[in-house]
Write an enzyme that holds these catalytic residues in place. Sequence first.
Site, short mmCIF file in Angstrom:
data_model
loop_
_atom_site.label_atom_id
_atom_site.label_comp_id
_atom_site.label_asym_id
_atom_site.label_seq_id
_atom_site.Cartn_x
_atom_site.Cartn_y
_atom_site.Cartn_z
N LYS A 66 -147.92 -71.95 2.33
CA LYS A 66 -148.00 -72.39 3.48
C LYS A 66 -146.62 -72.45 4.16
O LYS A 66 -146.23 -73.26 4.58
CB LYS A 66 -148.80 -73.72 3.75
CG LYS A 66 -149.28 -74.15 5.14
CD LYS A 66 -150.28 -72.85 6.04
CE LYS A 66 -150.39 -73.58 7.30
NZ LYS A 66 -151.32 -72.74 8.05
N ASP B 146 -162.24 -71.82 -6.61
CA ASP B 146 -163.69 -72.24 -6.51
C ASP B 146 -164.28 -71.27 -5.39
O ASP B 146 -165.39 -70.66 -5.64
CB ASP B 146 -163.82 -73.63 -5.55
CG ASP B 146 -164.14 -74.48 -6.71
OD1 ASP B 146 -163.87 -74.26 -7.95
OD2 ASP B 146 -164.89 -75.57 -6.60
N TYR C 30 -150.72 -82.93 -6.69
CA TYR C 30 -151.58 -83.59 -7.71
C TYR C 30 -150.89 -84.78 -8.57
O TYR C 30 -150.93 -85.57 -9.16
CB TYR C 30 -152.06 -82.56 -8.85
CG TYR C 30 -153.40 -81.65 -8.58
CD1 TYR C 30 -153.58 -81.07 -7.24
CD2 TYR C 30 -154.33 -82.24 -9.33
CE1 TYR C 30 -154.72 -80.36 -7.04
CE2 TYR C 30 -155.67 -81.56 -9.12
CZ TYR C 30 -155.82 -80.85 -7.94
OH TYR C 30 -157.09 -80.23 -7.72
N ASP D 285 -156.72 -74.70 -6.89
CA ASP D 285 -157.87 -75.46 -6.80
C ASP D 285 -159.03 -74.77 -5.77
O ASP D 285 -160.09 -74.67 -6.30
CB ASP D 285 -157.85 -77.09 -6.68
CG ASP D 285 -158.75 -77.77 -6.77
OD1 ASP D 285 -159.69 -77.46 -7.88
OD2 ASP D 285 -159.18 -78.72 -6.07
N ASP E 79 -154.42 -69.91 4.55
CA ASP E 79 -155.42 -69.96 5.49
C ASP E 79 -156.02 -68.51 5.64
O ASP E 79 -157.18 -68.42 5.57
CB ASP E 79 -155.35 -70.72 6.99
CG ASP E 79 -153.97 -70.18 7.47
OD1 ASP E 79 -153.17 -69.70 7.03
OD2 ASP E 79 -153.80 -70.52 8.83
C1 IPM Z 1 -160.63 -77.97 -11.39
C2 IPM Z 1 -161.12 -79.39 -11.06
C3 IPM Z 1 -160.17 -80.68 -11.18
C4 IPM Z 1 -158.87 -80.16 -10.50
C5 IPM Z 1 -160.62 -81.87 -11.09
C6 IPM Z 1 -161.80 -82.35 -12.00
C7 IPM Z 1 -159.32 -82.84 -11.39
O1 IPM Z 1 -161.51 -79.39 -9.87
O2 IPM Z 1 -160.13 -77.90 -12.83
O3 IPM Z 1 -160.50 -77.23 -10.70
O4 IPM Z 1 -158.71 -80.49 -9.39
O5 IPM Z 1 -158.00 -79.40 -10.87
MG MG Z 2 -161.48 -77.37 -8.91
#
Ligand code: IPM
Ligand code: MG
Length: 355
Positions: free
Chosen positions: A185, A245, A136, A241, A217
């Site tokens: 990884k 999710d 990042y 990240d 993975d």
């Molecule tokens: C998160 C989001 C952010 C990230 C984006 C909006 C830059 O996906 O907070 O998880 O990738 O960290």
């Molecule tokens: Mg995210």
Amino acid sequence: MKIAILPGDGIGPEVTREALKVLDALALPQLTLFEGDVGGIAYKRQGHPLPAETLEMARAADAVLFGAVGDPECDTLPREHRPEQAILGLRSELGLFANLRPAAGFPGLEDLSPLKPELARGIDLLVVRELNGDVYFGDKGERDSAGGREGWDDMSYNEAEVRRIAHSAFRAAQKRRKKLTSVDKANVLETSRIWRETVIELAGEYPDVELDHMYVDNAAMQLVRSPGQFDVIVTGNLFGDILSDQASACVGSIGLLASASLGERTTEFGTFGLYEPIHGSAPDIAGQGKANPVASILSLAMLLRHSLGRDADANRIERAVAASLSSEVRGADLGGNAGTQEIGDAIVRQLQAIA
Ligand code: IPM
Ligand code: MG
């Protein structure tokens, strides 16, 4: 106590408004709120997604309550002007390196999970995602290559960066079920080899925590196959990240999950931090009063706990949310028909009943 409120784009303002309603109902003494522009709205009003004034406001506060950033109208802007730069800038400028993303099933909502109910019921995990490093924040760019334009992004972690996030994760595990899974990884990446060796070096300081390691993975597969095996997961920015999710989807609705981003700075009340829902700005439903404000309200609970030392208030909010969800005041994302304000009002009523 000073809180900077940064509602941002899309559904950010709608859900943040409900969190503020809940905060208001707590009637905390000596609380000052400041509100600032962030994201696409800040770009449109002030020419920058993270105006200097907003950054200063956040710095001067004891905590930041953040809504969401992201606006399709800004998608074609150069990267430095895109709304997402605002949250990345806040994380790095404020030194918020530890992102805590809890994912736990809500009783009675197991059916919302894409997983079998018996698997969904067992989910109670915390992703500790490193937030200031990795691919990042490495150098990046575009260059010519034999195959045409080539994009490149530098991925790196040094020992100091790994140590500080690993300490946060070990300490979080000590307060939970004392199990820590470090995800990397290391079979392919040098970044991950340093990551893993550094985490192992620290383990001796936490003999009460059981540590294991998983390739990313495999971790992705295990999260859907038997999510109940995880307590705390510690991982880098990019893997975190993605896995956070995925973990939230396993629970059911992404509209329910909150997060805290913490650094090293402490105030007279607690640890300075930024709190935001895991969900984004959801432009497709913005302005329609349909968004679920639960993630924002639970982010407020995390803010009260970590940054303001108000554990009892945080617990009260969490109980009010659970009560409201089980009384079936549910938004469209949970198969119900309650609107944003209706959900906020129901949670305030539950809160008052608990008082
Ligand atoms: C998160 C989001 C952010 C990230 C984006 C909006 C830059 O996906 O907070 O998880 O990738 O960290
Ligand atoms: Mg995210």
